[in-house]
Scaffold this active site. Sequence first.
Site, mmCIF file in Angstrom:
data_model
loop_
_atom_site.group_PDB
_atom_site.id
_atom_site.type_symbol
_atom_site.label_atom_id
_atom_site.label_comp_id
_atom_site.label_asym_id
_atom_site.label_seq_id
_atom_site.Cartn_x
_atom_site.Cartn_y
_atom_site.Cartn_z
ATOM 1 N N CYS A 95 0.861 -1.177 0.000
ATOM 2 C CA CYS A 95 0.000 0.000 0.000
ATOM 3 C C CYS A 95 0.903 1.234 0.000
ATOM 4 C CB CYS A 95 -0.908 -0.017 1.227
ATOM 5 S SG CYS A 95 -2.036 1.384 1.229
ATOM 6 N N GLY A 96 0.781 2.033 -1.048
ATOM 7 C CA GLY A 96 1.660 3.192 -1.189
ATOM 8 C C GLY A 96 1.325 4.285 -0.189
ATOM 9 N N CYS A 123 -3.617 6.849 -4.838
ATOM 10 C CA CYS A 123 -3.305 5.423 -4.724
ATOM 11 C C CYS A 123 -1.863 5.150 -5.199
ATOM 12 C CB CYS A 123 -4.293 4.571 -5.509
ATOM 13 S SG CYS A 123 -4.127 2.813 -5.155
HETATM 14 O O1 PYC Z 1 -1.949 3.806 -1.910
HETATM 15 O O2 PYC Z 1 -1.422 1.835 -2.708
HETATM 16 C C1 PYC Z 1 -2.204 2.607 -2.169
HETATM 17 C C2 PYC Z 1 -3.536 2.107 -1.781
HETATM 18 C C3 PYC Z 1 -4.039 0.851 -1.967
HETATM 19 C C4 PYC Z 1 -5.330 0.845 -1.440
HETATM 20 C C5 PYC Z 1 -5.587 2.096 -0.939
HETATM 21 N N1 PYC Z 1 -4.477 2.853 -1.157
#
Ligand code: PYC
Length: 318
Positions: free
Chosen positions: A96-97, A242
């Site tokens: 998860c980033g 994300c």
């Molecule tokens: O930032 O990789 C992300 C992420 C995954 C699900 C919610 N945020």
Amino acid sequence: MTQPSLATPGRIRFIDSHTAGEPTRTVLSGFPALPGETLAEQRLALAGAFGDWRTLVNNEPRGSDVLVSALLVPPKAPDCAAGVIFFNNVGVLGMCGHGTMGVVATLAYLGQLQPGQHRIDTPAGVVTATLHGDGRVSVANVRSYRHRARVTVNVPGAGVVEGDVAYGGNWFFLTSSVPASICLGNVERLTDHAWRIREALHAQGVTGQGGEVIDHIELMEMGDVARNFVLCPGKAYDRSPCGTGTSAKLACLAADGHLAPGVVWRQQSVIGSEFQGAYVPARDRTGILPTITGQAFVTVEGELIADPEDPFPWGIPA
Ligand code: PYC
């Protein structure tokens, strides 16, 4: 499933943060040790026998569908500052980033990390997070790649939708098929459209590599600055752009020759928050190594309490 004893939970210490609007709950203590030789095995334990602990921490009434939690565990890989297993309202994540940025901001808040580079162990592999002096965090993510290009899927109510299947630490279907412009006022329509795509992918057997479930849908709007709407596995939308989704997007841009190595890609979310991303080609040319930059802020510090008299001590399953 074995119900862990209600006497066991005690108090679970946590710190909440948000990264570009998307919340992360970092679990510091009070969680049972998960069995497993690797973080990937421990992630499976959390997805299975320890699922009640996942819902206790992440779900209502103590958490919410929007939340992503980050359980700190002893790292298994060498020279790591921390190990972390991410989970949400319906299951566990590979990486998860935004969550990694939240963990780094949390550890910095606790005085446990200083500006500089830090290796973080995750079930998807080791990532390197750089905490900058101004509080921003750059995450050098796991290898990301496009698995399939221009896949078509028949979506009830929306017709034929074309998109790419790509990996950025989680599996994504990325499409420029949008029912309305990507902005907060259209969240319900965007959610409905993305969910229909997700269900159609499952019904029509479209998967990631090795049959992996595609559980993130990324609707894209290109422009001077790109905007995305990412629907997460439990039907909540990502308030941030994300991190793993931006990594998957970079992999697609690289595969199409639309973004050169080292060039900064600006990616905005549906709420207008922004990450910056760039990549270098993977050594064996089987994808890219993306780096995503954003900033997280600590919002809450506290303890979760599961009173034995409480009718919902283990949370409400989503
Ligand atoms: O930032 O990789 C992300 C992420 C995954 C699900 C919610 N945020």
